[in-house]
Design a protein around this motif. Sequence first.
Motif, PDB file in Angstrom:
ATOM      1  N   ARG A 135       0.666  -1.007   0.028  1.00  0.00           N
ATOM      2  CA  ARG A 135       0.137  -0.056   0.297  1.00  0.00           C
ATOM      3  C   ARG A 135       1.167   0.898   0.309  1.00  0.00           C
ATOM      4  O   ARG A 135       2.278   1.040   0.173  1.00  0.00           O
ATOM      5  CB  ARG A 135      -0.567   0.437   1.247  1.00  0.00           C
ATOM      6  CG  ARG A 135      -1.653  -0.998   1.361  1.00  0.00           C
ATOM      7  CD  ARG A 135      -2.640  -0.903   2.375  1.00  0.00           C
ATOM      8  NE  ARG A 135      -2.316  -0.994   4.105  1.00  0.00           N
ATOM      9  CZ  ARG A 135      -2.030  -0.287   4.642  1.00  0.00           C
ATOM     10  NH1 ARG A 135      -2.100   1.485   4.527  1.00  0.00           N
ATOM     11  NH2 ARG A 135      -1.066  -0.027   5.985  1.00  0.00           N
ATOM     12  N   PRO A 137       0.441   4.147   1.927  1.00  0.00           N
ATOM     13  CA  PRO A 137      -0.469   5.005   2.974  1.00  0.00           C
ATOM     14  C   PRO A 137       0.014   6.679   3.005  1.00  0.00           C
ATOM     15  O   PRO A 137      -1.315   7.048   3.467  1.00  0.00           O
ATOM     16  CB  PRO A 137       0.272   4.423   4.599  1.00  0.00           C
ATOM     17  CG  PRO A 137       1.495   3.569   4.538  1.00  0.00           C
ATOM     18  CD  PRO A 137       1.772   3.742   2.906  1.00  0.00           C
ATOM     19  N   ASP A 140      -3.464   7.115  -0.130  1.00  0.00           N
ATOM     20  CA  ASP A 140      -4.343   6.716  -0.033  1.00  0.00           C
ATOM     21  C   ASP A 140      -4.116   5.168   1.267  1.00  0.00           C
ATOM     22  O   ASP A 140      -3.989   4.434   0.374  1.00  0.00           O
ATOM     23  CB  ASP A 140      -5.364   5.871  -1.288  1.00  0.00           C
ATOM     24  CG  ASP A 140      -6.356   4.848  -0.903  1.00  0.00           C
ATOM     25  OD1 ASP A 140      -6.900   4.553  -0.247  1.00  0.00           O
ATOM     26  OD2 ASP A 140      -6.919   4.589  -2.052  1.00  0.00           O
ATOM     27  N   SER A 141      -4.582   5.514   2.393  1.00  0.00           N
ATOM     28  CA  SER A 141      -4.043   4.477   2.985  1.00  0.00           C
ATOM     29  C   SER A 141      -4.586   2.715   3.099  1.00  0.00           C
ATOM     30  O   SER A 141      -4.826   2.242   3.722  1.00  0.00           O
ATOM     31  CB  SER A 141      -3.870   5.244   4.576  1.00  0.00           C
ATOM     32  OG  SER A 141      -5.710   5.098   4.602  1.00  0.00           O
ATOM     33  N   ASP A 142      -5.831   2.690   2.396  1.00  0.00           N
ATOM     34  CA  ASP A 142      -6.765   1.993   2.269  1.00  0.00           C
ATOM     35  C   ASP A 142      -6.415   1.084   0.840  1.00  0.00           C
ATOM     36  O   ASP A 142      -6.991  -0.270   1.018  1.00  0.00           O
ATOM     37  CB  ASP A 142      -8.489   2.534   2.408  1.00  0.00           C
ATOM     38  CG  ASP A 142      -8.309   2.725   4.172  1.00  0.00           C
ATOM     39  OD1 ASP A 142      -8.017   2.540   4.551  1.00  0.00           O
ATOM     40  OD2 ASP A 142      -9.372   3.834   4.225  1.00  0.00           O
ATOM     41  N   SER A 143      -6.262   1.035  -0.023  1.00  0.00           N
ATOM     42  CA  SER A 143      -6.374   0.758  -1.508  1.00  0.00           C
ATOM     43  C   SER A 143      -5.109  -0.450  -1.406  1.00  0.00           C
ATOM     44  O   SER A 143      -4.096   0.754  -0.811  1.00  0.00           O
ATOM     45  CB  SER A 143      -7.165   1.445  -2.330  1.00  0.00           C
ATOM     46  OG  SER A 143      -5.380   2.635  -2.696  1.00  0.00           O
ATOM     47  N   HIS A 144      -4.895  -1.047  -1.975  1.00  0.00           N
ATOM     48  CA  HIS A 144      -3.733  -1.828  -2.281  1.00  0.00           C
ATOM     49  C   HIS A 144      -2.985  -1.259  -3.784  1.00  0.00           C
ATOM     50  O   HIS A 144      -3.735  -0.941  -5.305  1.00  0.00           O
ATOM     51  CB  HIS A 144      -4.036  -3.462  -2.709  1.00  0.00           C
ATOM     52  CG  HIS A 144      -4.208  -4.139  -1.243  1.00  0.00           C
ATOM     53  ND1 HIS A 144      -5.161  -5.214  -0.758  1.00  0.00           N
ATOM     54  CD2 HIS A 144      -4.216  -3.716  -0.151  1.00  0.00           C
ATOM     55  CE1 HIS A 144      -5.290  -5.650   0.149  1.00  0.00           C
ATOM     56  NE2 HIS A 144      -5.111  -3.863   1.119  1.00  0.00           N
ATOM     57  N   GLU A 147      -0.689  -6.945  -5.226  1.00  0.00           N
ATOM     58  CA  GLU A 147      -0.980  -8.185  -3.655  1.00  0.00           C
ATOM     59  C   GLU A 147       0.555  -9.057  -4.195  1.00  0.00           C
ATOM     60  O   GLU A 147       0.059  -8.965  -5.448  1.00  0.00           O
ATOM     61  CB  GLU A 147      -2.070  -8.457  -3.584  1.00  0.00           C
ATOM     62  CG  GLU A 147      -3.229  -7.693  -3.358  1.00  0.00           C
ATOM     63  CD  GLU A 147      -4.674  -7.798  -3.227  1.00  0.00           C
ATOM     64  OE1 GLU A 147      -4.895  -8.800  -4.531  1.00  0.00           O
ATOM     65  OE2 GLU A 147      -5.332  -7.203  -3.010  1.00  0.00           O
TER      66      GLU A 147
END
Length: 158
Positions: A135, A137, A140-144, A147
């Motif tokens: 990520r 952070p 955008d701390s929420d989206s990956h 992976e």
Amino acid sequence: MLSSVKKANLYLKSFGFFKVPLIWLCRPKIISLDSQSVAVRMPLKRKTKNHLNSMYFGALAIGADVAGGFMAMSKSSQRGINISLAFKEVEGKFLKRAEGDVLFECSDGKLIDQMLDEAIETKQRINRNVSIIARCPNIDSDSHVAEFTLMLSVKVKE
């Protein structure tokens, strides 16, 4: 006295410098380390950027390697065993451009404990997939942004 994270970073820096210079060149830093997870930050700098000013996929792979492998190295050291560690397969999904520092997180501590237990018991090489999430952070701390699934391979050295 040094904290466990500071000790881990000293080990990572010396390992990178002496054993895998590309790790040292990219300057990853361990942010947190406990029995279940590790978080590694890779700075977005000139040496890790691509021509689009986002993190080069090779640098992303190095961050995933460090996050996936460091926990196994740390756990084996805590147990007082010497292991041979390698990655046999890698799968990466690049979801969006990493336009800032990247945080790589691996939460497979229990799986790695099981692998080490099995490797000690059987004296065989044990292969399992570990997952790493990347990520940005600061953006955008929420989206990956990526992976990874890496096949971790460990064997206790005799």
